[in-house]
Design an enzyme around this catalytic site. Structure first.
Site, PDB file in Angstrom:
ATOM      1  N   HIS A 192      16.460  55.066  41.731  1.00 19.50           N
ATOM      2  CA  HIS A 192      15.586  55.041  42.908  1.00 19.50           C
ATOM      3  C   HIS A 192      15.723  53.715  43.628  1.00 19.50           C
ATOM      4  O   HIS A 192      15.948  52.676  43.001  1.00 19.50           O
ATOM      5  CB  HIS A 192      14.126  55.298  42.530  1.00 19.50           C
TER       6      HIS A 192
ATOM      7  N   HIS B 110      13.681  51.175  46.227  1.00 20.03           N
ATOM      8  CA  HIS B 110      12.389  50.843  46.826  1.00 20.03           C
ATOM      9  C   HIS B 110      12.620  50.340  48.251  1.00 20.03           C
ATOM     10  O   HIS B 110      13.438  49.437  48.465  1.00 20.03           O
ATOM     11  CB  HIS B 110      11.697  49.700  46.062  1.00 20.03           C
TER      12      HIS B 110
HETATM   13  P1  AMP Z   1      10.808  50.852  38.787  1.00 15.94           P
HETATM   14  O1  AMP Z   1       9.857  49.918  38.124  1.00 15.94           O
HETATM   15  O2  AMP Z   1      11.817  50.199  39.674  1.00 15.94           O
HETATM   16  O3  AMP Z   1      11.413  51.817  37.808  1.00 15.94           O
HETATM   17  O4  AMP Z   1       9.926  51.697  39.801  1.00 15.94           O
HETATM   18  C1  AMP Z   1       9.263  52.874  39.446  1.00 15.94           C
HETATM   19  C2  AMP Z   1       8.236  53.105  40.507  1.00 15.94           C
HETATM   20  O5  AMP Z   1       7.786  54.431  40.420  1.00 15.94           O
HETATM   21  C3  AMP Z   1       7.009  52.210  40.386  1.00 15.94           C
HETATM   22  O6  AMP Z   1       6.884  51.416  41.574  1.00 15.94           O
HETATM   23  C4  AMP Z   1       5.864  53.204  40.219  1.00 15.94           C
HETATM   24  O7  AMP Z   1       4.677  52.796  40.878  1.00 15.94           O
HETATM   25  C5  AMP Z   1       6.449  54.455  40.813  1.00 15.94           C
HETATM   26  N1  AMP Z   1       5.862  55.696  40.351  1.00 15.94           N
HETATM   27  C6  AMP Z   1       5.608  56.052  39.064  1.00 15.94           C
HETATM   28  N2  AMP Z   1       5.097  57.304  39.024  1.00 15.94           N
HETATM   29  C7  AMP Z   1       5.034  57.751  40.307  1.00 15.94           C
HETATM   30  C8  AMP Z   1       4.590  58.958  40.915  1.00 15.94           C
HETATM   31  N3  AMP Z   1       4.120  59.992  40.198  1.00 15.94           N
HETATM   32  N4  AMP Z   1       4.650  59.053  42.263  1.00 15.94           N
HETATM   33  C9  AMP Z   1       5.106  58.012  43.003  1.00 15.94           C
HETATM   34  N5  AMP Z   1       5.565  56.867  42.484  1.00 15.94           N
HETATM   35  C10 AMP Z   1       5.515  56.721  41.150  1.00 15.94           C
END
Ligand code: AMP
Length: 110
Positions: free
Chosen positions: A96, A98
Site C-alpha cells: 500500500h 500512503h
Molecule cells: P502501514 O503501517 O504502512 O502498514 O499502514 C497500514 C495502515 O492501514 C495504517 O495507517 C492503518 O491506520 C491503516 N488501516 C488499518 N486497518 C484499516 C482499515 N480497516 N481501513 C482503513 N485503513 C486501515
C-alpha cells in the site's frame, strides 16, 4: 482469506472508498495522520513493494497523483510513503502507498 486489505477489496470489510478501477483501490485510512490520508493498493496481492512489478507501482503512483489533485494538494505538496518490512513500519502485509497531505502537514514536521 487472512489479508485485511484483500478482504476490503472483496467488500467483506467496509472502507471509505475514494477511487477504484480494474487493478487499483484507494480508500481513506482509518487512523488518519494528516488531513488527507489515503491508502492506494493494488487489487492483486503483493506482500510488499519488493514483490510488485514496476507497472503496478507505476499505476499506484499515477492514482496517487490524480487523488492529490482531487484533494487540492498538487500546488501545496504532499507525501507518498510505502512502508516496507518490519523495520520499515509496515503493519499490513499487502502493498500500500500512503498519500498524506493537507493544512500544516509536511516534512520535516512542525
Ligand atoms: P502501514 O503501517 O504502512 O502498514 O499502514 C497500514 C495502515 O492501514 C495504517 O495507517 C492503518 O491506520 C491503516 N488501516 C488499518 N486497518 C484499516 C482499515 N480497516 N481501513 C482503513 N485503513 C486501515
Amino acid at each position: 482469506m487472512n489479508c485485511l486489505f484483500c478482504r476490503i477489496i472483496a467488500g467483506e470489510i467496509p472502507s471509505s472508498k475514494v477511487y477504484e478501477d480494474e487493478s487499483i483501490l484507494a480508500f481513506r485510512d482509518i487512523d488518519p495522520q494528516a488531513p488527507t490520508h489515503i491508502l492506494i493498493i493494488p487489487k492483486e496481492h503483493y506482500d510488499s513493494v519488493l514483490e510488485a512489478p514496476a507497472e503496478v507501482i507505476g499505476r499506484m503512483t499515477e492514482t496517487a497523483k490524480q487523488l492529490a489533485a482531487s484533494e487540492g494538494l498538487t500546488e501545496r505538496g504532499f507525501r507518498l510513503v510505502i512502508n516496507t518490512g518490519e523495520e520499515g513500519g509496515q503493519s499490513v502485509k499487502h502493498l500500500h502507498m500512503h498519500l498524506l497531505g493537507g493544512r500544516g502537514f509536511g516534512w520535516p514536521p512542525g
